[in-house]
Design an enzyme around this catalytic site. Structure first.
Site, PDB file in Angstrom:
ATOM      1  N   GLN A 101       0.815  -1.167   0.059  1.00 23.91           N
ATOM      2  CA  GLN A 101      -0.059   0.233   0.121  1.00 23.91           C
ATOM      3  C   GLN A 101       0.810   1.312  -0.061  1.00 23.91           C
ATOM      4  OE1 GLN A 101      -3.427  -0.577   2.897  1.00 23.91           O
ATOM      5  NE2 GLN A 101      -2.002  -1.985   3.539  1.00 23.91           N
ATOM      6  N   VAL A 103       3.635   4.020  -1.083  1.00 24.39           N
ATOM      7  CA  VAL A 103       3.904   4.603  -2.317  1.00 24.39           C
ATOM      8  C   VAL A 103       5.514   5.228  -2.203  1.00 24.39           C
ATOM      9  CG1 VAL A 103       1.528   5.749  -2.456  1.00 24.39           C
ATOM     10  CG2 VAL A 103       3.138   6.982  -1.450  1.00 24.39           C
ATOM     11  N   HIS A 119      -1.759   1.516  -4.229  1.00 24.69           N
ATOM     12  CA  HIS A 119      -2.009   2.895  -4.219  1.00 24.69           C
ATOM     13  C   HIS A 119      -1.070   3.824  -4.824  1.00 24.69           C
ATOM     14  CE1 HIS A 119      -4.201   1.834   0.027  1.00 24.69           C
ATOM     15  NE2 HIS A 119      -4.705   1.546  -1.030  1.00 24.69           N
ATOM     16  N   CYS A 127      -0.609  13.944 -15.322  1.00 22.84           N
ATOM     17  CA  CYS A 127      -1.129  15.269 -15.735  1.00 22.84           C
ATOM     18  C   CYS A 127      -2.761  15.166 -15.435  1.00 22.84           C
ATOM     19  CB  CYS A 127      -0.867  15.741 -17.161  1.00 22.84           C
ATOM     20  SG  CYS A 127      -1.403  16.925 -17.805  1.00 22.84           S
ATOM     21  N   CYS A 148       2.785  20.145 -16.401  1.00 25.07           N
ATOM     22  CA  CYS A 148       3.193  19.177 -17.530  1.00 25.07           C
ATOM     23  C   CYS A 148       3.854  19.835 -18.584  1.00 25.07           C
ATOM     24  CB  CYS A 148       1.841  18.152 -17.732  1.00 25.07           C
ATOM     25  SG  CYS A 148       1.913  17.383 -19.272  1.00 25.07           S
ATOM     26  N   THR A 188       0.364  -2.770   8.723  1.00 24.54           N
ATOM     27  CA  THR A 188      -0.756  -1.980   8.267  1.00 24.54           C
ATOM     28  C   THR A 188      -1.898  -2.264   9.128  1.00 24.54           C
ATOM     29  OG1 THR A 188      -2.643  -1.860   6.506  1.00 24.54           O
ATOM     30  CG2 THR A 188      -1.839  -4.135   6.868  1.00 24.54           C
ATOM     31  N   ASN A 213       2.782  -6.967  13.624  1.00 24.30           N
ATOM     32  CA  ASN A 213       2.687  -5.466  13.887  1.00 24.30           C
ATOM     33  C   ASN A 213       2.964  -5.433  15.204  1.00 24.30           C
ATOM     34  OD1 ASN A 213       0.985  -2.816  14.209  1.00 24.30           O
ATOM     35  ND2 ASN A 213      -0.115  -3.407  12.198  1.00 24.30           N
TER      36      ASN A 213
HETATM   37  C1  BJW Z   1       4.398  -1.165  12.765  1.00 24.94           C
HETATM   38  C2  BJW Z   1       5.389  -0.265  12.994  1.00 24.94           C
HETATM   39  C3  BJW Z   1       6.635  -1.308  13.050  1.00 24.94           C
HETATM   40  C4  BJW Z   1       3.814   1.040  13.165  1.00 24.94           C
HETATM   41  N1  BJW Z   1       6.497  -2.463  12.785  1.00 24.94           N
HETATM   42  N2  BJW Z   1       4.155  -2.328  12.290  1.00 24.94           N
HETATM   43  C5  BJW Z   1     -15.510  -0.400   2.906  1.00 24.94           C
HETATM   44  C6  BJW Z   1     -15.820   0.220   4.173  1.00 24.94           C
HETATM   45  C7  BJW Z   1     -15.749   1.563   4.809  1.00 24.94           C
HETATM   46  C8  BJW Z   1     -15.220   2.520   3.570  1.00 24.94           C
HETATM   47  C9  BJW Z   1     -14.792   1.967   2.705  1.00 24.94           C
HETATM   48  C10 BJW Z   1     -15.010   0.561   2.264  1.00 24.94           C
HETATM   49  N3  BJW Z   1     -14.349   0.405   1.012  1.00 24.94           N
HETATM   50  C11 BJW Z   1     -14.046   1.681   0.473  1.00 24.94           C
HETATM   51  C12 BJW Z   1     -14.024   2.410   1.332  1.00 24.94           C
HETATM   52  C13 BJW Z   1     -13.729   4.090   1.276  1.00 24.94           C
HETATM   53  C14 BJW Z   1     -12.106   4.004   1.734  1.00 24.94           C
HETATM   54  C15 BJW Z   1     -11.796   3.530   2.784  1.00 24.94           C
HETATM   55  O1  BJW Z   1     -11.253   2.632   3.107  1.00 24.94           O
HETATM   56  N4  BJW Z   1     -12.245   4.309   4.076  1.00 24.94           N
HETATM   57  C16 BJW Z   1     -11.751   3.610   5.157  1.00 24.94           C
HETATM   58  C17 BJW Z   1     -10.732   4.472   5.759  1.00 24.94           C
HETATM   59  C18 BJW Z   1     -12.954   3.668   5.945  1.00 24.94           C
HETATM   60  N5  BJW Z   1     -11.479   3.556   0.469  1.00 24.94           N
HETATM   61  C19 BJW Z   1     -11.164   4.161  -0.647  1.00 24.94           C
HETATM   62  O2  BJW Z   1     -11.716   5.118  -0.916  1.00 24.94           O
HETATM   63  C20 BJW Z   1     -10.269   3.532  -1.783  1.00 24.94           C
HETATM   64  N6  BJW Z   1     -10.983   3.175  -2.954  1.00 24.94           N
HETATM   65  C21 BJW Z   1     -11.811   2.647  -3.207  1.00 24.94           C
HETATM   66  O3  BJW Z   1     -12.518   2.158  -2.200  1.00 24.94           O
HETATM   67  O4  BJW Z   1     -12.420   2.761  -4.389  1.00 24.94           O
HETATM   68  C22 BJW Z   1     -13.616   2.273  -4.895  1.00 24.94           C
HETATM   69  C23 BJW Z   1     -14.764   3.327  -4.474  1.00 24.94           C
HETATM   70  C24 BJW Z   1     -14.583   4.197  -5.708  1.00 24.94           C
HETATM   71  C25 BJW Z   1     -15.485   5.531  -5.629  1.00 24.94           C
HETATM   72  C26 BJW Z   1     -16.485   5.485  -4.378  1.00 24.94           C
HETATM   73  C27 BJW Z   1     -16.463   4.359  -3.699  1.00 24.94           C
HETATM   74  C28 BJW Z   1     -15.642   3.631  -3.939  1.00 24.94           C
HETATM   75  C29 BJW Z   1      -9.077   4.315  -1.858  1.00 24.94           C
HETATM   76  C30 BJW Z   1      -8.176   4.065  -0.697  1.00 24.94           C
HETATM   77  C31 BJW Z   1      -6.874   5.001  -0.919  1.00 24.94           C
HETATM   78  C32 BJW Z   1      -6.115   4.964   0.268  1.00 24.94           C
HETATM   79  N7  BJW Z   1      -5.044   6.127   0.212  1.00 24.94           N
HETATM   80  C33 BJW Z   1      -4.079   6.298   0.960  1.00 24.94           C
HETATM   81  C34 BJW Z   1      -3.149   7.442   0.267  1.00 24.94           C
HETATM   82  C35 BJW Z   1      -2.102   6.930  -0.709  1.00 24.94           C
HETATM   83  C36 BJW Z   1      -1.199   7.984  -1.228  1.00 24.94           C
HETATM   84  C37 BJW Z   1      -0.299   8.458   0.018  1.00 24.94           C
HETATM   85  O5  BJW Z   1       0.528   7.945   0.469  1.00 24.94           O
HETATM   86  O6  BJW Z   1      -0.464   9.738   0.276  1.00 24.94           O
HETATM   87  O7  BJW Z   1      -3.289   5.061   1.114  1.00 24.94           O
HETATM   88  S1  BJW Z   1      -4.765   6.639   2.574  1.00 24.94           S
HETATM   89  C38 BJW Z   1      -3.500   5.828   3.402  1.00 24.94           C
HETATM   90  O8  BJW Z   1      -3.934   4.678   4.279  1.00 24.94           O
HETATM   91  C39 BJW Z   1      -2.381   5.332   2.402  1.00 24.94           C
HETATM   92  C40 BJW Z   1      -2.151   3.800   3.048  1.00 24.94           C
HETATM   93  O9  BJW Z   1      -1.321   3.072   1.816  1.00 24.94           O
HETATM   94  C41 BJW Z   1      -3.632   3.467   3.330  1.00 24.94           C
HETATM   95  C42 BJW Z   1      -3.313   2.431   4.679  1.00 24.94           C
HETATM   96  O10 BJW Z   1      -2.506   2.826   5.641  1.00 24.94           O
HETATM   97  P1  BJW Z   1      -1.606   1.721   6.313  1.00 24.94           P
HETATM   98  O11 BJW Z   1      -0.587   1.664   5.569  1.00 24.94           O
HETATM   99  O12 BJW Z   1      -2.246   0.599   7.162  1.00 24.94           O
HETATM  100  O13 BJW Z   1      -0.927   2.724   7.682  1.00 24.94           O
HETATM  101  P2  BJW Z   1      -1.343   3.387   9.088  1.00 24.94           P
HETATM  102  O14 BJW Z   1      -0.753   4.468   9.405  1.00 24.94           O
HETATM  103  O15 BJW Z   1      -2.729   3.289   9.075  1.00 24.94           O
HETATM  104  O16 BJW Z   1      -1.027   1.914   9.991  1.00 24.94           O
HETATM  105  C43 BJW Z   1       0.203   1.609  10.119  1.00 24.94           C
HETATM  106  C44 BJW Z   1       0.280   0.391  11.032  1.00 24.94           C
HETATM  107  O17 BJW Z   1       1.737   0.113  11.142  1.00 24.94           O
HETATM  108  C45 BJW Z   1      -0.241   0.543  12.322  1.00 24.94           C
HETATM  109  O18 BJW Z   1      -1.070  -0.881  12.617  1.00 24.94           O
HETATM  110  C46 BJW Z   1       0.830   0.240  13.366  1.00 24.94           C
HETATM  111  O19 BJW Z   1       0.717  -0.392  14.560  1.00 24.94           O
HETATM  112  C47 BJW Z   1       1.808  -0.452  12.398  1.00 24.94           C
HETATM  113  N8  BJW Z   1       3.150  -0.120  12.880  1.00 24.94           N
HETATM  114  N9  BJW Z   1       5.041   0.907  13.240  1.00 24.94           N
HETATM  115  C48 BJW Z   1       5.361  -3.054  12.609  1.00 24.94           C
HETATM  116  N10 BJW Z   1       7.737  -0.816  13.023  1.00 24.94           N
HETATM  117 ZN    ZN Z   2      -0.290  17.248 -19.649  1.00 24.38          ZN
END
Ligand code: BJW
Ligand code: ZN
Length: 239
Positions: A101, A103, A119, A127, A148, A188, A213
């Site tokens: 996940q 980037v 992601h 663009c 762009c 995650t 985790n």
């Molecule tokens: C350690 C540690 C160490 C710390 N060792 N561990 C179903 C239900 C409800 C909502 C939705 C659903 N389906 C879709 C949705 C909407 C939404 C969503 O999920 N919302 C929820 C938050 C409620 N999803 C979307 O919108 C997605 N698209 C989609 O569903 O498209 C279909 C659609 C289209 C149109 C309309 C409707 C649907 C897209 C999601 C895009 C997420 N984008 C981001 C930003 C990316 C760009 C950027 O980097 O800037 O992605 S958000 C952010 O969260 C990023 C991450 O990849 C993502 C996940 O986060 P991650 O990696 O889990 O990090 P953390 O910080 O949350 O957790 C860190 C973990 O590490 C923790 O557990 C710590 O304990 C642990 N940790 N140190 C091991 N040393």
């Molecule tokens: Zn362009």
């Protein structure tokens, strides 16, 4: 922990096909802040307020400043033993698919190949006008928001909330997980969908799930092996 670690080791050793899903936690020990948790704030904004098409439409300058800051952190960081352990695991495994996940590109820099970036990639700019994707690794970018060649505004080549994941990449991720024998989920919070749904898919497909985790997630109680600890220590120990 030792018993669970041994069980997880055994499962990995006997697996023909392994799928891995990583999140921000694997890069935490490289000094890159995670999205959720105490160190996730940037100028008092939560990532959920910035990683949306609405935020970008309202204030592209602000969103770009956040990405430019993160690009600087990532450029100055290096892959950690967690990233490197996954390279070694891929070398030993008959088949391994790495899904991230993140980037940040740290898996690539560690030496992993064929990484499925569900992601997107922070070094790709897209663009808004002609849709062209350009790779730009300059830090900081000379102009914000960047432009762009066609004159259109460039946006980060990442997936924001409400946007669809890259279809081919996502399909490959689902296939790899459903066909795997072991699914390793690292660093995650598993709250963002559809990525977190890969864990449900694995369980429904009878795949052994190992979670690494530092904290509990909503999935910890239902996975086969929940290993608590920092990935930079636990992943090397797993090998
Ligand atoms: C350690 C540690 C160490 C710390 N060792 N561990 C179903 C239900 C409800 C909502 C939705 C659903 N389906 C879709 C949705 C909407 C939404 C969503 O999920 N919302 C929820 C938050 C409620 N999803 C979307 O919108 C997605 N698209 C989609 O569903 O498209 C279909 C659609 C289209 C149109 C309309 C409707 C649907 C897209 C999601 C895009 C997420 N984008 C981001 C930003 C990316 C760009 C950027 O980097 O800037 O992605 S958000 C952010 O969260 C990023 C991450 O990849 C993502 C996940 O986060 P991650 O990696 O889990 O990090 P953390 O910080 O949350 O957790 C860190 C973990 O590490 C923790 O557990 C710590 O304990 C642990 N940790 N140190 C091991 N040393
Ligand atoms: Zn362009």
């Amino acid at each position: 922990m030792d018993e669970r670690l041994e069980g997880a080791r055994k499962a990995l050793r006997h697996a023909h096909s392994i799928a891995v899903l990583t999140g921000a936690g694997i890069s935490a020990e490289s000094g890159i802040p995670t999205f959720r948790g105490p160190d996730s704030l940037w100028q008092n904004y939560r990532p959920e307020e910035l990683a949306t098409p609405q935020a970008f439409a309202r204030n592209p300058q602000l969103v770009w400043e956040w990405y430019d800051w993160r690009r600087g952190l990532i450029a100055a960081a290096a892959p950690n033993p967690g990233h490197h352990a996954l390279v070694t695991l891929a070398e030993r495994a008959q088949e391994l698919t790495l899904i991230t996940q993140n980037v940040d590109g740290l898996h690539d820099r560690a030496g992993s190949s064929g990484v499925l970036k569900v992601h997107g990639d922070i070094w790709d700019l897209r663009c808004m006008n002609c849709r062209r994707v350009v790779r730009d690794t300059r830090v900081p970018l000379p102009e914000l928001p960047p432009r762009c060649a066609c004159g259109g505004m460039l946006r980060p080549g990442v997936v924001w909330f409400g946007e669809s994941l890259p279809q081919d990449v996502w399909a490959a991720a689902e296939t790899a997980v459903s066909r795997s024998d072991v699914f390793l989920v690292v660093g995650t919070s598993a709250v963002v969908y559809p990525a977190a749904g890969l864990i449900d898919l694995a369980r429904d497909s009878g795949v052994v799930v190992i979670e690494v985790n530092i904290a509990d997630t909503t999935y910890s109680r239902s996975v086969d092996f929940a290993l608590h600890g920092p990935s930079a220590a636990v992943l090397p120990a797993l090998l």
